[in-house]
Design a protein around this motif. Structure first.
Motif, PDB file in Angstrom:
ATOM      1  N   PRO A  96       9.627  19.156   1.101  1.00  0.00           N
ATOM      2  CA  PRO A  96      10.721  18.793   0.283  1.00  0.00           C
ATOM      3  C   PRO A  96      11.940  18.161   1.035  1.00  0.00           C
ATOM      4  N   GLY A  97      12.198  18.668   2.145  1.00  0.00           N
ATOM      5  CA  GLY A  97      13.355  18.154   3.142  1.00  0.00           C
ATOM      6  C   GLY A  97      13.055  16.891   4.074  1.00  0.00           C
ATOM      7  N   LEU A  98      11.804  16.537   3.646  1.00  0.00           N
ATOM      8  CA  LEU A  98      11.495  15.014   4.429  1.00  0.00           C
ATOM      9  C   LEU A  98      11.464  14.043   3.225  1.00  0.00           C
ATOM     10  N   THR A  99      11.829  12.775   3.626  1.00  0.00           N
ATOM     11  CA  THR A  99      11.757  11.768   2.804  1.00  0.00           C
ATOM     12  C   THR A  99      10.169  11.023   2.685  1.00  0.00           C
ATOM     13  N   ALA A 100       9.800  10.489   1.757  1.00  0.00           N
ATOM     14  CA  ALA A 100       8.517   9.921   1.759  1.00  0.00           C
ATOM     15  C   ALA A 100       8.068   9.313   2.948  1.00  0.00           C
ATOM     16  N   LEU A 101       8.667   8.557   3.515  1.00  0.00           N
ATOM     17  CA  LEU A 101       8.570   7.992   4.937  1.00  0.00           C
ATOM     18  C   LEU A 101       8.327   9.007   5.984  1.00  0.00           C
ATOM     19  N   GLU A 102       9.262  10.069   5.942  1.00  0.00           N
ATOM     20  CA  GLU A 102       8.899  11.019   7.117  1.00  0.00           C
ATOM     21  C   GLU A 102       7.739  12.067   6.697  1.00  0.00           C
ATOM     22  N   ASN A 103       7.463  12.148   5.374  1.00  0.00           N
ATOM     23  CA  ASN A 103       6.139  12.763   4.973  1.00  0.00           C
ATOM     24  C   ASN A 103       5.160  12.295   5.634  1.00  0.00           C
ATOM     25  N   ARG A 117       5.622   5.103  12.610  1.00  0.00           N
ATOM     26  CA  ARG A 117       6.465   4.471  11.577  1.00  0.00           C
ATOM     27  C   ARG A 117       6.104   3.204  10.828  1.00  0.00           C
ATOM     28  N   GLN A 118       5.438   2.331  11.857  1.00  0.00           N
ATOM     29  CA  GLN A 118       4.568   1.131  11.330  1.00  0.00           C
ATOM     30  C   GLN A 118       3.701   1.643  10.337  1.00  0.00           C
ATOM     31  N   GLN A 119       2.612   2.380  10.653  1.00  0.00           N
ATOM     32  CA  GLN A 119       1.645   2.876   9.911  1.00  0.00           C
ATOM     33  C   GLN A 119       2.188   3.497   8.538  1.00  0.00           C
ATOM     34  N   ALA A 120       3.086   4.466   8.579  1.00  0.00           N
ATOM     35  CA  ALA A 120       3.683   4.863   7.536  1.00  0.00           C
ATOM     36  C   ALA A 120       4.539   3.747   6.380  1.00  0.00           C
ATOM     37  N   GLU A 121       5.009   2.918   6.878  1.00  0.00           N
ATOM     38  CA  GLU A 121       5.413   1.889   6.162  1.00  0.00           C
ATOM     39  C   GLU A 121       4.373   0.913   5.425  1.00  0.00           C
ATOM     40  N   HIS A 122       3.325   0.759   6.139  1.00  0.00           N
ATOM     41  CA  HIS A 122       2.350   0.008   5.931  1.00  0.00           C
ATOM     42  C   HIS A 122       1.567   0.548   4.615  1.00  0.00           C
ATOM     43  N   GLY A 128       2.565   0.904  -3.274  1.00  0.00           N
ATOM     44  CA  GLY A 128       3.418   0.412  -4.226  1.00  0.00           C
ATOM     45  C   GLY A 128       4.775   1.344  -4.214  1.00  0.00           C
ATOM     46  N   LEU A 129       5.272   1.800  -2.933  1.00  0.00           N
ATOM     47  CA  LEU A 129       6.496   2.772  -2.816  1.00  0.00           C
ATOM     48  C   LEU A 129       7.156   1.945  -1.627  1.00  0.00           C
ATOM     49  N   ALA A 130       7.249   0.722  -1.399  1.00  0.00           N
ATOM     50  CA  ALA A 130       8.282   0.342  -0.282  1.00  0.00           C
ATOM     51  C   ALA A 130       9.759   0.545  -0.967  1.00  0.00           C
ATOM     52  N   PRO A 131      10.259   0.396  -2.010  1.00  0.00           N
ATOM     53  CA  PRO A 131      11.519   0.808  -2.493  1.00  0.00           C
ATOM     54  C   PRO A 131      11.632   2.077  -2.438  1.00  0.00           C
ATOM     55  N   ARG A 132      10.920   3.082  -2.398  1.00  0.00           N
ATOM     56  CA  ARG A 132      10.937   4.360  -2.325  1.00  0.00           C
ATOM     57  C   ARG A 132      10.963   5.215  -1.141  1.00  0.00           C
ATOM     58  N   MET A 133      10.975   4.424   0.196  1.00  0.00           N
ATOM     59  CA  MET A 133      10.527   5.230   1.281  1.00  0.00           C
ATOM     60  C   MET A 133      11.587   6.321   1.583  1.00  0.00           C
ATOM     61  N   GLN A 134      12.758   6.115   1.356  1.00  0.00           N
ATOM     62  CA  GLN A 134      13.969   6.996   1.803  1.00  0.00           C
ATOM     63  C   GLN A 134      14.331   8.082   0.641  1.00  0.00           C
ATOM     64  N   HIS A 135      13.590   7.886  -0.192  1.00  0.00           N
ATOM     65  CA  HIS A 135      13.648   9.050  -1.437  1.00  0.00           C
ATOM     66  C   HIS A 135      12.908  10.379  -0.915  1.00  0.00           C
ATOM     67  N   TYR A 136      13.559  11.376  -1.518  1.00  0.00           N
ATOM     68  CA  TYR A 136      12.797  12.897  -1.283  1.00  0.00           C
ATOM     69  C   TYR A 136      12.085  13.002  -2.497  1.00  0.00           C
ATOM     70  N   ARG A 147       1.053   9.377  -5.086  1.00  0.00           N
ATOM     71  CA  ARG A 147       1.025   8.178  -4.069  1.00  0.00           C
ATOM     72  C   ARG A 147       1.596   8.285  -2.760  1.00  0.00           C
ATOM     73  N   VAL A 148       2.605   9.087  -2.465  1.00  0.00           N
ATOM     74  CA  VAL A 148       2.923   9.411  -1.157  1.00  0.00           C
ATOM     75  C   VAL A 148       1.899  10.160  -0.345  1.00  0.00           C
ATOM     76  N   ALA A 149       1.305  11.257  -0.950  1.00  0.00           N
ATOM     77  CA  ALA A 149       0.266  12.190  -0.685  1.00  0.00           C
ATOM     78  C   ALA A 149      -0.944  11.210  -0.247  1.00  0.00           C
ATOM     79  N   ILE A 150      -1.309  10.257  -1.078  1.00  0.00           N
ATOM     80  CA  ILE A 150      -2.578   9.351  -0.775  1.00  0.00           C
ATOM     81  C   ILE A 150      -2.011   8.543   0.526  1.00  0.00           C
ATOM     82  N   ALA A 151      -0.896   7.929   0.721  1.00  0.00           N
ATOM     83  CA  ALA A 151      -0.429   7.172   1.719  1.00  0.00           C
ATOM     84  C   ALA A 151      -0.710   8.077   2.853  1.00  0.00           C
ATOM     85  N   ARG A 152      -0.187   9.440   2.962  1.00  0.00           N
ATOM     86  CA  ARG A 152      -0.354  10.234   4.058  1.00  0.00           C
ATOM     87  C   ARG A 152      -1.584  10.435   4.605  1.00  0.00           C
ATOM     88  N   ALA A 153      -2.586  10.665   3.561  1.00  0.00           N
ATOM     89  CA  ALA A 153      -3.798  10.945   4.003  1.00  0.00           C
ATOM     90  C   ALA A 153      -4.581   9.534   4.522  1.00  0.00           C
TER      91      ALA A 153
END
Length: 221
Positions: A96-103, A117-122, A128-136, A147-153
């Motif tokens: 919870p203390g990390l943004t989507a990008l940081e997660n 960072r490059q892989q996480a952003e990709h 479909g979460l490019a606009p939400r990367m800095q959201h918690y 979708r963040v969890a899927i991107a992380r995986a």
């Protein structure tokens, strides 16, 4: 890719023993998608945990991507999971203390990847979460968190992705979008996909279906 032989799991309970899995033998080929289905309490999540190396069997063996998990100690299994396995859980498991990008970046950074960072952003863009990367996580809907969890995986480019009820906390429409995303990335990345699910639409998309009842395989098709 995954081979289990006579897999058994017992736990101590009330002064006795409860046998959760009763001699499971199965084989999953690389790149396949497999649904593990069955009633609650049939042993689905326990089986998933053993195949992923999150837990150890009471008897039997599990070989994943050529590695006998029984030959590894706890640290060895952790290194193996970090290298070869991705996870998506029903409860998302975001920090919870990390943004989507940081997660998404965190497991990549722990592996020492210079392009974390490059892989996480990709992959966040891919889901479909490019606009939400800095959201918690608290600022995101359940579907967005999944979708963040899927991107992380997928960002770690695992050989195998294990998912435990990935649509369980989502409404029908959002769950359908998550299903499309999982299988789209599965095809693009040639990742072996092993799912525990009660979702018939999700199970129907898989190439193989394994049905458990009372800790035993009653159907494999």
């Amino acid at each position: 890719m995954i081979k289990a032989e006579n897999l058994r799991k017992k736990v101590s309970i009330g002064g006795g023993e409860l046998e959760i899995l009763k001699g499971i033998t199965l084989e999953i080929k690389g790149g396949d998608s497999v649904a593990i289905v069955g009633a609650s309490g049939s042993g689905k999540s326990t089986l998933l945990g053993l195949l992923a190396g999150l837990d150890q069997p009471s008897a039997g063996s599990v070989v994943v991507d050529g590695q006998d998990l029984g030959a590894l100690d706890e640290d060895g299994r952790a290194r193996f999971r970090a290298r070869s396995v991705g996870f998506v859980f029903q409860a998302f498991q975001l920090l919870p203390g990390l943004t989507a990008l940081e997660n998404v970046m965190l497991p990549l950074e722990l592996r020492g990847q210079s392009d974390a960072r490059q892989q996480a952003e990709h992959f966040l863009e891919r889901v479909g979460l490019a606009p939400r990367m800095q959201h918690y996580p608290r600022q995101m809907s359940g579907g967005e968190q999944q979708r963040v969890a899927i991107a992380r995986a997928f960002a770690a480019r695992p050989a195998i992705l294990f998912a435990d009820e990935p649509t369980g906390n989502l409404d029908t429409a959002t769950g359908a979008k998550v299903i499309e995303l999982l299988f789209g990335l599965n095809a693009e990345e040639n990742t072996t996909l092993v799912l525990v699910t009660h979702d018939e639409k999700l199970a129907a998309r898989c190439e193989q279906r394994i049905t458990l009842d009372a800790g035993a395989i009653v159907e494999a098709a």
